[in-house]
Design a protein around this motif. Sequence first.
Motif, PDB file in Angstrom:
ATOM      1  N   ALA B 239       4.786  -2.017   1.562  1.00  0.00           N
ATOM      2  CA  ALA B 239       3.521  -1.846   0.812  1.00  0.00           C
ATOM      3  C   ALA B 239       3.374  -0.486   0.357  1.00  0.00           C
ATOM      4  O   ALA B 239       2.953  -0.109  -0.678  1.00  0.00           O
ATOM      5  CB  ALA B 239       2.486  -2.205   1.979  1.00  0.00           C
ATOM      6  N   VAL B 240       3.690   0.502   1.184  1.00  0.00           N
ATOM      7  CA  VAL B 240       3.610   1.921   0.774  1.00  0.00           C
ATOM      8  C   VAL B 240       4.439   2.308  -0.471  1.00  0.00           C
ATOM      9  O   VAL B 240       3.857   2.942  -1.470  1.00  0.00           O
ATOM     10  CB  VAL B 240       4.115   2.796   1.947  1.00  0.00           C
ATOM     11  CG1 VAL B 240       4.598   4.315   1.832  1.00  0.00           C
ATOM     12  CG2 VAL B 240       2.973   2.865   3.081  1.00  0.00           C
ATOM     13  N   GLU B 241       5.807   1.807  -0.415  1.00  0.00           N
ATOM     14  CA  GLU B 241       6.671   1.952  -1.321  1.00  0.00           C
ATOM     15  C   GLU B 241       6.270   1.354  -2.820  1.00  0.00           C
ATOM     16  O   GLU B 241       6.184   2.101  -3.959  1.00  0.00           O
ATOM     17  CB  GLU B 241       8.133   1.508  -1.129  1.00  0.00           C
ATOM     18  CG  GLU B 241       8.775   2.089  -0.107  1.00  0.00           C
ATOM     19  CD  GLU B 241      10.254   1.299   0.198  1.00  0.00           C
ATOM     20  OE1 GLU B 241      10.102   0.516   1.196  1.00  0.00           O
ATOM     21  OE2 GLU B 241      10.923   1.888  -0.554  1.00  0.00           O
ATOM     22  N   ARG B 242       5.374   0.278  -2.624  1.00  0.00           N
ATOM     23  CA  ARG B 242       4.911  -0.658  -3.873  1.00  0.00           C
ATOM     24  C   ARG B 242       3.746   0.364  -4.450  1.00  0.00           C
ATOM     25  O   ARG B 242       3.661   0.549  -5.545  1.00  0.00           O
ATOM     26  CB  ARG B 242       4.375  -1.837  -3.354  1.00  0.00           C
ATOM     27  CG  ARG B 242       4.134  -2.717  -4.320  1.00  0.00           C
ATOM     28  CD  ARG B 242       3.727  -4.139  -3.831  1.00  0.00           C
ATOM     29  NE  ARG B 242       3.242  -4.867  -4.986  1.00  0.00           N
ATOM     30  CZ  ARG B 242       3.815  -5.675  -5.993  1.00  0.00           C
ATOM     31  NH1 ARG B 242       5.283  -5.971  -5.711  1.00  0.00           N
ATOM     32  NH2 ARG B 242       3.225  -6.295  -6.625  1.00  0.00           N
ATOM     33  N   VAL B 243       2.794   0.815  -3.468  1.00  0.00           N
ATOM     34  CA  VAL B 243       1.620   1.553  -4.036  1.00  0.00           C
ATOM     35  C   VAL B 243       1.957   2.939  -4.546  1.00  0.00           C
ATOM     36  O   VAL B 243       1.492   3.162  -5.395  1.00  0.00           O
ATOM     37  CB  VAL B 243       0.442   1.404  -2.834  1.00  0.00           C
ATOM     38  CG1 VAL B 243      -0.631   2.289  -3.136  1.00  0.00           C
ATOM     39  CG2 VAL B 243      -0.063   0.079  -2.376  1.00  0.00           C
ATOM     40  N   GLU B 312      -3.241  -5.193  -0.193  1.00  0.00           N
ATOM     41  CA  GLU B 312      -3.072  -6.147  -1.499  1.00  0.00           C
ATOM     42  C   GLU B 312      -1.609  -6.372  -1.593  1.00  0.00           C
ATOM     43  O   GLU B 312      -0.924  -7.409  -1.593  1.00  0.00           O
ATOM     44  CB  GLU B 312      -3.635  -5.589  -2.767  1.00  0.00           C
ATOM     45  CG  GLU B 312      -3.803  -6.709  -4.023  1.00  0.00           C
ATOM     46  CD  GLU B 312      -4.394  -5.872  -4.900  1.00  0.00           C
ATOM     47  OE1 GLU B 312      -5.456  -5.382  -4.903  1.00  0.00           O
ATOM     48  OE2 GLU B 312      -3.632  -5.760  -6.207  1.00  0.00           O
ATOM     49  N   ALA B 313      -0.823  -5.112  -1.477  1.00  0.00           N
ATOM     50  CA  ALA B 313       0.645  -4.989  -1.430  1.00  0.00           C
ATOM     51  C   ALA B 313       1.246  -6.094  -0.552  1.00  0.00           C
ATOM     52  O   ALA B 313       2.209  -6.467  -0.814  1.00  0.00           O
ATOM     53  CB  ALA B 313       1.175  -3.670  -1.465  1.00  0.00           C
ATOM     54  N   MET B 314       0.533  -5.813   0.642  1.00  0.00           N
ATOM     55  CA  MET B 314       1.315  -6.803   1.792  1.00  0.00           C
ATOM     56  C   MET B 314       1.221  -8.314   1.584  1.00  0.00           C
ATOM     57  O   MET B 314       2.097  -8.982   2.040  1.00  0.00           O
ATOM     58  CB  MET B 314       0.342  -6.387   3.208  1.00  0.00           C
ATOM     59  CG  MET B 314       0.821  -5.145   3.639  1.00  0.00           C
ATOM     60  SD  MET B 314      -0.191  -5.080   5.249  1.00  0.00           S
ATOM     61  CE  MET B 314       0.214  -3.295   5.525  1.00  0.00           C
ATOM     62  N   ARG B 315       0.213  -8.517   0.851  1.00  0.00           N
ATOM     63  CA  ARG B 315       0.080 -10.242   0.455  1.00  0.00           C
ATOM     64  C   ARG B 315       1.331 -10.604  -0.431  1.00  0.00           C
ATOM     65  O   ARG B 315       1.467 -11.698  -0.526  1.00  0.00           O
ATOM     66  CB  ARG B 315      -1.295 -10.477  -0.094  1.00  0.00           C
ATOM     67  CG  ARG B 315      -2.348 -10.328   0.982  1.00  0.00           C
ATOM     68  CD  ARG B 315      -3.590 -11.246   0.614  1.00  0.00           C
ATOM     69  NE  ARG B 315      -4.590 -10.749   1.398  1.00  0.00           N
ATOM     70  CZ  ARG B 315      -5.498  -9.753   1.307  1.00  0.00           C
ATOM     71  NH1 ARG B 315      -5.595  -9.235   0.002  1.00  0.00           N
ATOM     72  NH2 ARG B 315      -6.377  -9.354   2.103  1.00  0.00           N
TER      73      ARG B 315
END
Lengths: 367, 367
Positions: B239-243, B312-315
């Motif tokens: 999630a961190v990498e995505r955001v 949101e990214a985790m979903r």
Amino acid sequence: MTTRIAVATEPGYEVLVGAGVFEFARELAAPRDVLVRDSGLPEALGWLETSGAIALPPGEEAKDWESLGALLGALAHEALDRSTTLFVVGGGAALDLGGLAAALYLRGVEVVYCPTTLLAMVDASVGGKTAVNLPEGKNLVGVVRQPRAVFADTRFCASQSEAEFRSGLGEVLKCAVIGGERGLESLEHDAAALAKRDAAALERTIARCVRLKARIVERDPLERGARRVLNLGHTFAHAVERVAGFGRVPHGVAVAAGLGAALELARAAGVLRDATLPARVRRMAKRLGLPASIDALREEFSLALPPRKLLEAMRHDKKALAAQPRFVLPERAGKVLHGVACEPSLVERVLAPKRKRAPGTARPRRA
Amino acid sequence: MTTRIAVATEPGYEVLVGAGVFEFARELAAPRDVLVRDSGLPEALGWLETSGAIALPPGEEAKDWESLGALLGALAHEALDRSTTLFVVGGGAALDLGGLAAALYLRGVEVVYCPTTLLAMVDASVGGKTAVNLPEGKNLVGVVRQPRAVFADTRFCASQSEAEFRSGLGEVLKCAVIGGERGLESLEHDAAALAKRDAAALERTIARCVRLKARIVERDPLERGARRVLNLGHTFAHAVERVAGFGRVPHGVAVAAGLGAALELARAAGVLRDATLPARVRRMAKRLGLPASIDALREEFSLALPPRKLLEAMRHDKKALAAQPRFVLPERAGKVLHGVACEPSLVERVLAPKRKRAPGTARPRRA
């Protein structure tokens, strides 16, 4: 009627063949499962819930790198998780593409195949081969992965065009030769009814081909050896399809011509032990409306198919070892050898046009 | 010195760890085999025959659909046959991409991994996971397929940038927690030597991580259950990498912060049984120069990482079941639970910034 065939691969699965089995597939589908369908299927069939279905380009066009990326993107866009099963409904190209997407998405979700062409029912639906084409050649990219189940509904055959149906008959003919004396006799018995797409004859014939293929892939799922006999006629067929331009000659029709060429080469190479087999296969091909040689195919499709180009295309065949084409050749019905190296001069002789008149040229007119 | 670790998957293979093992890989390569290399590798290493090698874009950029298509096209263009082995030399992205290309080309050719980063040695090289990213998320497309062999040459670590090496240490820290009391103690013992990239400490540490991962993937090669413990810290990290935007935060650094977040969530959810573990992990992270919380990461990289966006990214995380994120949480060192559902309010609390000053905003100046 429904025929059930167990395929004892790892994991195993069942192939259901018969009129109406598509309904069983529908019953199996959970609400979150996804329908992937060949967009070329006639809506009029009325068996398909199209809302929410992902449509693939029709035919062999679907089987390229871009379409595979687009399908995977569509699955990701819907945020489907690992519990999803893809129900792929369509011809061989749709099954090859959908099966590969299922194998790749989230490193693998389940897939159920619902083949809608005779060719896909007897060929692409069994054995777990998936693939897409590259500009460099057919089926160069793929994996071997077994589906969860296969539903081969013979009703789909009724809506096939004559050309498409005939393509399926080419693979049926190949299976009969591999299947041995019983395979040939059964096809001889059913040929007339098959040509009329009689439901019972279709079910018997498809079931025979599926059973034959199942027994072979069970022994050699990854095509290390024995499974290669299923490529009978395919080294020639792929070369023909490549030189003609993909899509010009239907696959199964090319296979029938390739089978004729393989028999010719088997005789020339001294591999063939049953001298009556070529004539018998030619007779059967005629009854099924199929070309039994590359020459017959040249004539029907007005193609030149120069031997030199066919040879070059064979060197690109992925089964070629160090660019030396190997052949799958029948010794007799039911006994097929694979990995046979042949003198290039023999191969050239088989590929050379035997008829005087070049295709596409006019017959000299009388003054 | 060389440490050999047997991985008893189907098929099995060996991982060789030590200074100089890359030479063994070179000896194994046959003339027709192909070298696929990360173009970011310094030529100065002198261990690479670059003539004829296929170069991949450096880093995570390599891991997209287009690069995979280009690599497969390059293999097809060379008309490589099924007897070819790909020798993939590079970081985790190169291994993930090269491994997937090997699994797909001609429905599978053999692959040998030569990881050149600490991260790839302890993570991507073992277990057979291959993948590329889609715009919709990381590693959404891939297969699980074991390599023929792995050669983890610790000499490559010497040429890594500090930031890259540190990223590897993040996964090492995660392995230590999964490895239990012995894992933690060993890392505590080796931490100082590791930071100096001491060859013996590197070999011991990499071998420990590889052995741990091997034992887990042997039991669950397809990640149906137990293997998920290896994703400790990864739901947060992805999630961190995505955001943050892929490539901004090195993967292993995000994993270290994610491990801190997982410990925090484990405590909040009442899963954690060893109350001393978070402080112990924090101390170790500090010694290795790693962030031990998402807040520490926010500060170091001047990122806002809003909790809502992380959620949101985790979903989108592919391990999410029906868009409900599940967590991998430690109960104690050596005992990690997977598939844990947590109250959204707890997760939000863990994700919320605890420091007053928002990153990127200036400290109020005195007049």
